[in-house]
Design a protein around this motif. Structure first.
Motif, mmCIF file in Angstrom:
data_model
loop_
_atom_site.group_PDB
_atom_site.id
_atom_site.type_symbol
_atom_site.label_atom_id
_atom_site.label_comp_id
_atom_site.label_asym_id
_atom_site.label_seq_id
_atom_site.Cartn_x
_atom_site.Cartn_y
_atom_site.Cartn_z
ATOM 1 N N LEU A 276 0.886 -1.149 0.000
ATOM 2 C CA LEU A 276 0.000 0.000 0.000
ATOM 3 C C LEU A 276 0.930 1.207 0.000
ATOM 4 O O LEU A 276 1.735 1.372 0.921
ATOM 5 N N VAL A 277 0.822 2.026 -1.057
ATOM 6 C CA VAL A 277 1.780 3.122 -1.215
ATOM 7 C C VAL A 277 1.072 4.435 -1.507
ATOM 8 O O VAL A 277 -0.067 4.461 -1.972
ATOM 9 N N ILE B 21 -0.252 -1.974 -4.856
ATOM 10 C CA ILE B 21 0.508 -2.463 -5.996
ATOM 11 C C ILE B 21 1.161 -3.791 -5.648
ATOM 12 O O ILE B 21 1.283 -4.143 -4.469
ATOM 13 N N TYR B 22 1.585 -4.511 -6.662
ATOM 14 C CA TYR B 22 2.308 -5.771 -6.484
ATOM 15 C C TYR B 22 3.778 -5.532 -6.830
ATOM 16 O O TYR B 22 4.095 -4.763 -7.739
ATOM 17 N N VAL B 23 4.659 -6.198 -6.085
ATOM 18 C CA VAL B 23 6.089 -6.153 -6.388
ATOM 19 C C VAL B 23 6.654 -7.566 -6.318
ATOM 20 O O VAL B 23 6.079 -8.441 -5.683
ATOM 21 N N GLU B 24 7.762 -7.745 -6.976
ATOM 22 C CA GLU B 24 8.473 -9.025 -6.859
ATOM 23 C C GLU B 24 8.988 -9.140 -5.422
ATOM 24 O O GLU B 24 9.163 -8.137 -4.736
ATOM 25 N N TYR B 25 9.261 -10.358 -4.982
ATOM 26 C CA TYR B 25 9.766 -10.543 -3.614
ATOM 27 C C TYR B 25 11.052 -9.763 -3.378
ATOM 28 O O TYR B 25 11.326 -9.314 -2.278
ATOM 29 N N TYR C 179 9.871 2.920 -5.259
ATOM 30 C CA TYR C 179 10.933 3.897 -5.512
ATOM 31 C C TYR C 179 11.258 4.756 -4.290
ATOM 32 O O TYR C 179 12.374 5.227 -4.129
ATOM 33 N N ASP C 180 10.274 4.986 -3.407
ATOM 34 C CA ASP C 180 10.493 5.823 -2.222
ATOM 35 C C ASP C 180 9.923 5.076 -1.014
ATOM 36 O O ASP C 180 8.715 5.051 -0.788
#
Length: 195
Positions: free
Chosen positions: A5-6, A16-20, A25-26
């Motif tokens: 949650l950004v 959003i989803y991110v790789e492990y 970016y911040d």
């Protein structure tokens, strides 16, 4: 994939989803990271904040999001009303508004002169194009312009009312209803004009 949650650069929030092995970016804009904070609740939404290690709905953010959605909807609806109105005007007179105004002016002058006197080029050209008399042409120009002026006045009245109703709307549903009614009105006008 883990979810974050950004807070985005424009100040809005998103999940959003991110790789492990990925990151945002911040890191100071990360409100919740499933890799460190645990799984997000099933009903997680962007308008949440972290309180005592849990995600809870932030009513101020919900209100802010709804307010922004309403304002954005109003701006879009106002533009829609104006552009759709202009589209009909363009369909009827195109870029010939000055030409039609001159034809109307000359036709009225010819009628006021009792259908006598000087030749009026705009009246004469319409008479020749239709192989009719100048009297017929003058009367036809005035009748046509009178009908258009009446429709134009009605469109202006309805457009200004719709825009004011949009400005005063307190919900996106109300804005949607006003825009739907506007389009229904324009459908009637298009049928009257044969466009």
């Amino acid at each position: 994939m883990p979810k974050l949650l950004v807070e985005k650069p424009d100040g809005s929030r998103d999940i959003i989803y991110v790789e492990y092995t990925g990151s945002y970016y911040d890191q100071s804009k990360v409100i919740w990271d499933e890799r460190t904070d645990g799984e997000m609740p099933q009903d997680a939404c962007p308008n949440m904040r972290k309180v005592n290690g849990k995600l809870v709905v932030d009513e101020a953010l919900v209100f802010e999001a709804k307010t922004k959605q309403l304002l954005d909807g109003k701006m879009s609806a106002l533009m829609t009303v104006d552009l759709s109105n202009d589209s009909i005007v363009t369909s009827v007179i195109g870029r010939r508004d000055t030409e039609y105004l001159m034809a109307e002016k000359q036709a009225q002058a010819y009628i006021d002169a009792g259908y006598k006197g000087d030749t009026y080029p705009y009246v004469d050209s319409w008479a020749m194009a239709k192989a009719k008399s100048e009297k017929w042409a003058a009367d036809n120009i005035i009748e046509t312009s009178g009908n258009w002026r009446a429709i134009q006045a009605d469109m202006r009245s309805k457009r200004l009312k719709a825009k004011e109703d949009i400005r005063n709307a307190t919900s996106t549903d109300t804005v949607d209803t006003i825009v739907h009614q506007w389009y229904a009105y324009l459908d009637i006008i298009k049928q009257q004009l044969g466009i």
